[in-house]
Design a protein around this motif. Structure first.
Motif, PDB file in Angstrom:
ATOM      1  N   SER A  30      40.200  44.191  18.206  1.00  0.00           N
ATOM      2  CA  SER A  30      39.432  45.203  18.599  1.00  0.00           C
ATOM      3  C   SER A  30      38.754  44.851  19.856  1.00  0.00           C
ATOM      4  CB  SER A  30      38.488  45.523  17.575  1.00  0.00           C
ATOM      5  OG  SER A  30      37.626  44.499  17.121  1.00  0.00           O
ATOM      6  N   ILE A  31      38.365  43.503  20.223  1.00  0.00           N
ATOM      7  CA  ILE A  31      37.646  42.978  21.107  1.00  0.00           C
ATOM      8  C   ILE A  31      38.427  42.976  22.109  1.00  0.00           C
ATOM      9  CG2 ILE A  31      36.706  41.021  22.001  1.00  0.00           C
ATOM     10  CD1 ILE A  31      35.852  40.266  19.278  1.00  0.00           C
ATOM     11  N   ALA A  32      39.565  42.397  22.099  1.00  0.00           N
ATOM     12  CA  ALA A  32      40.802  42.711  23.094  1.00  0.00           C
ATOM     13  C   ALA A  32      41.155  43.953  23.747  1.00  0.00           C
ATOM     14  CB  ALA A  32      42.045  42.255  22.854  1.00  0.00           C
ATOM     15  N   SER A  33      40.872  45.048  23.004  1.00  0.00           N
ATOM     16  CA  SER A  33      41.228  46.370  23.313  1.00  0.00           C
ATOM     17  C   SER A  33      39.943  46.903  24.174  1.00  0.00           C
ATOM     18  CB  SER A  33      41.733  47.317  22.471  1.00  0.00           C
ATOM     19  OG  SER A  33      40.733  47.427  21.408  1.00  0.00           O
ATOM     20  N   ASP A  34      38.703  46.210  24.050  1.00  0.00           N
ATOM     21  CA  ASP A  34      37.744  46.728  24.508  1.00  0.00           C
ATOM     22  C   ASP A  34      37.470  46.238  25.858  1.00  0.00           C
ATOM     23  OD1 ASP A  34      37.053  48.345  22.405  1.00  0.00           O
ATOM     24  OD2 ASP A  34      35.583  46.859  21.336  1.00  0.00           O
ATOM     25  N   VAL A  35      37.829  45.012  26.142  1.00  0.00           N
ATOM     26  CA  VAL A  35      37.835  44.346  27.265  1.00  0.00           C
ATOM     27  C   VAL A  35      38.751  44.816  28.340  1.00  0.00           C
ATOM     28  CG1 VAL A  35      37.635  41.980  28.573  1.00  0.00           C
ATOM     29  CG2 VAL A  35      36.521  42.403  26.181  1.00  0.00           C
ATOM     30  N   SER A  36      38.570  45.069  29.504  1.00  0.00           N
ATOM     31  CA  SER A  36      39.643  45.401  30.277  1.00  0.00           C
ATOM     32  C   SER A  36      40.200  44.244  31.040  1.00  0.00           C
ATOM     33  CB  SER A  36      38.940  46.612  31.185  1.00  0.00           C
ATOM     34  OG  SER A  36      38.061  46.009  32.064  1.00  0.00           O
ATOM     35  N   VAL A  37      41.311  43.895  31.228  1.00  0.00           N
ATOM     36  CA  VAL A  37      41.855  42.818  32.075  1.00  0.00           C
ATOM     37  C   VAL A  37      42.264  43.465  33.343  1.00  0.00           C
ATOM     38  CG1 VAL A  37      43.599  40.957  31.855  1.00  0.00           C
ATOM     39  CG2 VAL A  37      42.397  41.912  29.917  1.00  0.00           C
ATOM     40  N   PRO A  38      42.078  42.886  34.436  1.00  0.00           N
ATOM     41  CA  PRO A  38      42.889  43.332  35.700  1.00  0.00           C
ATOM     42  C   PRO A  38      44.224  42.871  35.604  1.00  0.00           C
ATOM     43  CG  PRO A  38      41.189  41.341  36.059  1.00  0.00           C
ATOM     44  CD  PRO A  38      41.136  41.784  34.540  1.00  0.00           C
ATOM     45  N   ASP A  39      45.081  43.795  36.337  1.00  0.00           N
ATOM     46  CA  ASP A  39      46.436  43.520  36.325  1.00  0.00           C
ATOM     47  C   ASP A  39      46.712  42.341  37.206  1.00  0.00           C
ATOM     48  OD1 ASP A  39      47.046  45.607  34.901  1.00  0.00           O
ATOM     49  OD2 ASP A  39      47.170  46.984  36.667  1.00  0.00           O
ATOM     50  N   GLU A  40      47.452  41.242  36.660  1.00  0.00           N
ATOM     51  CA  GLU A  40      47.719  39.972  37.433  1.00  0.00           C
ATOM     52  C   GLU A  40      49.286  39.925  37.552  1.00  0.00           C
ATOM     53  OE1 GLU A  40      44.325  36.871  36.018  1.00  0.00           O
ATOM     54  OE2 GLU A  40      46.058  37.029  34.655  1.00  0.00           O
ATOM     55  N   SER A  41      49.742  39.324  38.614  1.00  0.00           N
ATOM     56  CA  SER A  41      50.985  39.250  38.841  1.00  0.00           C
ATOM     57  C   SER A  41      51.291  37.816  38.174  1.00  0.00           C
ATOM     58  CB  SER A  41      51.336  39.168  40.126  1.00  0.00           C
ATOM     59  OG  SER A  41      50.680  38.179  41.006  1.00  0.00           O
ATOM     60  N   ILE A  42      52.501  37.465  38.267  1.00  0.00           N
ATOM     61  CA  ILE A  42      52.980  36.193  37.825  1.00  0.00           C
ATOM     62  C   ILE A  42      52.579  35.054  38.845  1.00  0.00           C
ATOM     63  CG2 ILE A  42      54.980  34.804  37.325  1.00  0.00           C
ATOM     64  CD1 ILE A  42      56.339  37.298  36.256  1.00  0.00           C
ATOM     65  N   ASP A  44      49.822  35.271  40.419  1.00  0.00           N
ATOM     66  CA  ASP A  44      48.614  34.860  40.386  1.00  0.00           C
ATOM     67  C   ASP A  44      48.259  33.969  39.086  1.00  0.00           C
ATOM     68  OD1 ASP A  44      47.794  36.464  42.508  1.00  0.00           O
ATOM     69  OD2 ASP A  44      47.341  38.478  40.814  1.00  0.00           O
ATOM     70  N   ARG A  45      49.052  34.294  37.994  1.00  0.00           N
ATOM     71  CA  ARG A  45      49.134  33.394  36.659  1.00  0.00           C
ATOM     72  C   ARG A  45      49.459  31.964  37.111  1.00  0.00           C
ATOM     73  NH1 ARG A  45      49.614  36.505  31.416  1.00  0.00           N
ATOM     74  NH2 ARG A  45      48.305  38.431  31.935  1.00  0.00           N
ATOM     75  N   LEU A  46      50.453  31.871  37.802  1.00  0.00           N
ATOM     76  CA  LEU A  46      51.166  30.560  38.006  1.00  0.00           C
ATOM     77  C   LEU A  46      50.160  29.668  39.065  1.00  0.00           C
ATOM     78  CD1 LEU A  46      54.750  30.935  38.830  1.00  0.00           C
ATOM     79  CD2 LEU A  46      53.681  29.994  36.720  1.00  0.00           C
ATOM     80  N   PHE A  47      49.583  30.361  40.009  1.00  0.00           N
ATOM     81  CA  PHE A  47      48.599  29.970  40.748  1.00  0.00           C
ATOM     82  C   PHE A  47      47.194  29.314  40.204  1.00  0.00           C
ATOM     83  CE2 PHE A  47      45.140  30.026  44.295  1.00  0.00           C
ATOM     84  CZ  PHE A  47      45.880  28.983  45.188  1.00  0.00           C
ATOM     85  N   LEU A  49      47.340  28.023  37.375  1.00  0.00           N
ATOM     86  CA  LEU A  49      47.612  26.759  36.728  1.00  0.00           C
ATOM     87  C   LEU A  49      47.563  25.577  37.460  1.00  0.00           C
ATOM     88  CD1 LEU A  49      50.855  27.849  34.636  1.00  0.00           C
ATOM     89  CD2 LEU A  49      48.657  27.572  33.667  1.00  0.00           C
ATOM     90  N   VAL A  50      47.172  25.763  38.815  1.00  0.00           N
ATOM     91  CA  VAL A  50      47.027  24.816  39.592  1.00  0.00           C
ATOM     92  C   VAL A  50      45.876  23.792  39.116  1.00  0.00           C
ATOM     93  CG1 VAL A  50      46.461  23.978  41.911  1.00  0.00           C
ATOM     94  CG2 VAL A  50      48.337  25.686  41.722  1.00  0.00           C
ATOM     95  N   ASP A  51      44.908  24.407  38.534  1.00  0.00           N
ATOM     96  CA  ASP A  51      43.492  23.722  38.195  1.00  0.00           C
ATOM     97  C   ASP A  51      43.949  22.800  37.065  1.00  0.00           C
ATOM     98  OD1 ASP A  51      42.410  24.894  40.069  1.00  0.00           O
ATOM     99  OD2 ASP A  51      41.611  26.564  38.734  1.00  0.00           O
ATOM    100  N   ILE A  52      45.083  22.960  36.223  1.00  0.00           N
ATOM    101  CA  ILE A  52      45.092  22.074  35.047  1.00  0.00           C
ATOM    102  C   ILE A  52      45.636  20.733  35.597  1.00  0.00           C
ATOM    103  CG2 ILE A  52      46.778  21.760  32.983  1.00  0.00           C
ATOM    104  CD1 ILE A  52      46.963  24.795  32.666  1.00  0.00           C
ATOM    105  N   VAL A  53      46.458  20.554  36.719  1.00  0.00           N
ATOM    106  CA  VAL A  53      46.871  19.519  37.209  1.00  0.00           C
ATOM    107  C   VAL A  53      45.703  18.696  38.256  1.00  0.00           C
ATOM    108  CG1 VAL A  53      48.393  18.288  38.700  1.00  0.00           C
ATOM    109  CG2 VAL A  53      49.056  20.354  37.353  1.00  0.00           C
ATOM    110  N   PRO A  54      45.540  17.580  37.631  1.00  0.00           N
ATOM    111  CA  PRO A  54      44.566  16.556  38.379  1.00  0.00           C
ATOM    112  C   PRO A  54      44.731  16.623  39.972  1.00  0.00           C
ATOM    113  CG  PRO A  54      45.204  15.575  36.611  1.00  0.00           C
ATOM    114  CD  PRO A  54      46.045  16.717  36.680  1.00  0.00           C
ATOM    115  N   PRO A  55      43.764  16.710  40.737  1.00  0.00           N
ATOM    116  CA  PRO A  55      43.851  16.468  42.314  1.00  0.00           C
ATOM    117  C   PRO A  55      44.580  15.493  42.748  1.00  0.00           C
ATOM    118  CG  PRO A  55      41.739  17.154  41.797  1.00  0.00           C
ATOM    119  CD  PRO A  55      42.210  16.691  40.653  1.00  0.00           C
ATOM    120  N   THR A  56      44.597  14.279  41.915  1.00  0.00           N
ATOM    121  CA  THR A  56      45.297  12.888  42.555  1.00  0.00           C
ATOM    122  C   THR A  56      46.832  13.289  42.236  1.00  0.00           C
ATOM    123  OG1 THR A  56      44.814  11.967  40.345  1.00  0.00           O
ATOM    124  CG2 THR A  56      43.414  11.469  42.287  1.00  0.00           C
ATOM    125  N   THR A  57      47.248  13.962  41.206  1.00  0.00           N
ATOM    126  CA  THR A  57      48.523  14.003  40.721  1.00  0.00           C
ATOM    127  C   THR A  57      49.040  14.938  41.771  1.00  0.00           C
ATOM    128  OG1 THR A  57      48.132  13.737  38.491  1.00  0.00           O
ATOM    129  CG2 THR A  57      50.066  14.662  38.808  1.00  0.00           C
TER     130      THR A  57
END
Length: 147
Positions: A30-42, A44-47, A49-57
């Protein structure tokens, strides 16, 4: 300066009337249906994920990709130049050489055919024949004047 604000959890869309240890998946849906999620492209989602990898790597990976790309470009250019040199050399040197060898082979073949014709003519003529042989020139008959 940091401003601290107290957030009332009862008005939050994530709050539940049931205790947290007894909440069910129905409340989450019910919470997930109440919150509107903007349309994201693949992308955008992959970009994101850049924050997961440390800057040195990320830096070392980007550096190795850059070095590999430059190596491939340089190698491709060198190989292209070598192919160009070999091709133009073959056209400028090899083609005239091949044509001259072909002409010489034709001349040798014509000489062999001429020799074979001469030998065949000699074999057809017997030694006691009155026909002239190629080795002996024909004598001219005397022609009386007036003819």
């Amino acid at each position: 300066m940091v401003k601290v604000e107290i957030v009332d959890e009862h008005n939050s869309p994530y709050s539940s009337s049931a205790p947290s240890h007894t909440s069910s998946s129905d409340s989450l849906s019910s919470i997930a249906s109440d919150v509107s999620v903007p349309d994201e492209s693949i992308y955008d989602r992959l970009f994101a994920l850049v924050d997961i990898v440390p800057p040195t790597t990320r830096q070392s990976f980007a550096s190795s990709v850059s070095k590999t790309t430059s190596f491939v470009k340089k190698t491709g250019k060198v190989v292209g130049n070598i192919v160009w040199i070999v091709t133009t050399s073959a056209l400028l040197v090899g083609l005239p050489l091949a044509l001259s060898l072909e002409d010489e082979a034709k001349i040798v073949q014509q000489e062999q055919e001429t020799l074979a014709q001469q030998q065949g003519a000699q074999q057809m003529l017997s030694p006691g024949s009155s026909y002239p042989t190629p080795a002996q020139p024909a004598q001219k008959a005397a022609v009386p004047p007036g003819f």
